[in-house]
Design a protein around this motif. Structure first.
Motif, PDB file in Angstrom:
ATOM      1  N   ASP A 249       0.825  -1.215   0.000  1.00 26.45           N
ATOM      2  CA  ASP A 249       0.000   0.000   0.000  1.00 26.45           C
ATOM      3  C   ASP A 249       0.858   1.263   0.000  1.00 26.45           C
ATOM      4  O   ASP A 249       0.528   2.245  -0.667  1.00 26.45           O
TER       5      ASP A 249
ATOM      6  N   SER B  43       1.336   5.892  -7.417  1.00 22.68           N
ATOM      7  CA  SER B  43       0.144   6.559  -7.957  1.00 22.68           C
ATOM      8  C   SER B  43       0.265   8.078  -7.831  1.00 22.68           C
ATOM      9  O   SER B  43      -0.196   8.810  -8.706  1.00 22.68           O
TER      10      SER B  43
ATOM     11  N   GLU C  28      -3.778  -3.309 -10.134  1.00 26.45           N
ATOM     12  CA  GLU C  28      -5.159  -3.021  -9.726  1.00 26.45           C
ATOM     13  C   GLU C  28      -5.194  -1.981  -8.611  1.00 26.45           C
ATOM     14  O   GLU C  28      -6.016  -1.066  -8.635  1.00 26.45           O
ATOM     15  N   LYS C  29      -4.302  -2.122  -7.636  1.00 28.08           N
ATOM     16  CA  LYS C  29      -4.268  -1.161  -6.533  1.00 28.08           C
ATOM     17  C   LYS C  29      -3.866   0.232  -7.029  1.00 28.08           C
ATOM     18  O   LYS C  29      -4.419   1.234  -6.584  1.00 28.08           O
TER      19      LYS C  29
ATOM     20  N   GLY D 163      -4.411   1.430 -10.046  1.00 20.63           N
ATOM     21  CA  GLY D 163      -5.583   1.948 -10.763  1.00 20.63           C
ATOM     22  C   GLY D 163      -6.649   2.483  -9.826  1.00 20.63           C
ATOM     23  O   GLY D 163      -7.209   3.566 -10.055  1.00 20.63           O
ATOM     24  N   ARG D 164      -6.926   1.757  -8.737  1.00 22.63           N
ATOM     25  CA  ARG D 164      -7.925   2.220  -7.767  1.00 22.63           C
ATOM     26  C   ARG D 164      -7.469   3.496  -7.069  1.00 22.63           C
ATOM     27  O   ARG D 164      -8.255   4.418  -6.859  1.00 22.63           O
ATOM     28  N   GLN D 165      -6.192   3.560  -6.731  1.00 19.06           N
ATOM     29  CA  GLN D 165      -5.684   4.756  -6.047  1.00 19.06           C
ATOM     30  C   GLN D 165      -5.707   5.966  -6.982  1.00 19.06           C
ATOM     31  O   GLN D 165      -6.045   7.079  -6.563  1.00 19.06           O
TER      32      GLN D 165
ATOM     33  N   ALA E  33      -7.824   6.410  -9.438  1.00 14.19           N
ATOM     34  CA  ALA E  33      -9.230   6.797  -9.559  1.00 14.19           C
ATOM     35  C   ALA E  33      -9.666   7.603  -8.340  1.00 14.19           C
ATOM     36  O   ALA E  33     -10.388   8.596  -8.466  1.00 14.19           O
ATOM     37  N   ALA E  34      -9.189   7.201  -7.154  1.00 14.28           N
ATOM     38  CA  ALA E  34      -9.521   7.938  -5.927  1.00 14.28           C
ATOM     39  C   ALA E  34      -8.954   9.352  -5.961  1.00 14.28           C
ATOM     40  O   ALA E  34      -9.497  10.256  -5.325  1.00 14.28           O
TER      41      ALA E  34
ATOM     42  N   ILE F 186      -8.263   9.074 -14.073  1.00 12.83           N
ATOM     43  CA  ILE F 186      -8.745   7.852 -14.695  1.00 12.83           C
ATOM     44  C   ILE F 186      -7.744   7.437 -15.765  1.00 12.83           C
ATOM     45  O   ILE F 186      -7.424   8.223 -16.660  1.00 12.83           O
TER      46      ILE F 186
END
Length: 161
Positions: free
Chosen positions: A64, A71, A104-105, A107-109, A111-112, A116
């Motif tokens: 993390d 990110s 994946e992590k 990409g999610r971070q 997006a947060a 995008i």
């Protein structure tokens, strides 16, 4: 572990086994004593990722932290390129390319953070992509055929990443 009252973790066991040490203090001494170079430490990343996949809390914390750092850098570059919250992203490097968990992590971070990303295939070695961006920044736009030539000649560079 750092203290005898803390439970062993998957990551602790895997790292001690990989590095041939029996005690946590020996592991710390090898890392901070200069016995392990940066490349050897970096080569441990797949073990950390595997432990995270298995639910090891310490490994997940390490992953993390890496995700937050990566990110943040990706989002900063996207903003500098005026991507308006959208960017095409091609991953390179063995650790990120080889880990769906990490991608994946990330990409999610992103997006947060309001960024995008569209995953794109890596066409050029990163150094050549940076050169193209620099040329475009000063007003030089290479024709598609020239980019194709660069892509063809840069395959050796891609094999090294």
């Amino acid at each position: 572990m750092c203290s005898s009252d803390l439970p062993d973790t998957v990551l602790d066991s895997v790292l001690r086994q990989e590095l041939g040490v029996s005690e946590w203090s020996q592991l710390v001494a090898r890392v901070y004593g200069g016995d392990l170079d940066r490349a050897r430490i970096a080569a441990l990343a797949p073990l950390v990722l595997q432990a995270a996949k298995e639910g090891d809390a310490v490994a997940m914390s390490v992953v993390d932290g890496a995700v937050l750092g990566l990110s943040g850098q990706i989002a900063a570059v996207a903003r500098r390129l005026h991507a308006d919250g959208r960017a095409r992203l091609a991953y390179s490097g063995g650790v990120v390319v080889g880990s769906s968990l990490l991608r994946e992590k990330i990409g999610r971070q992103l997006a947060a953070q309001g960024c995008i990303v569209e995953n794109a295939p890596l066409r050029l070695a990163p150094v050549l992509g940076a050169a193209l961006l620099a040329w475009e920044h000063v007003g030089v736009k290479l024709e598609a055929v020239a980019v194709d030539v660069l892509a063809g000649s840069g395959r050796a560079l891609l094999a090294e990443t």
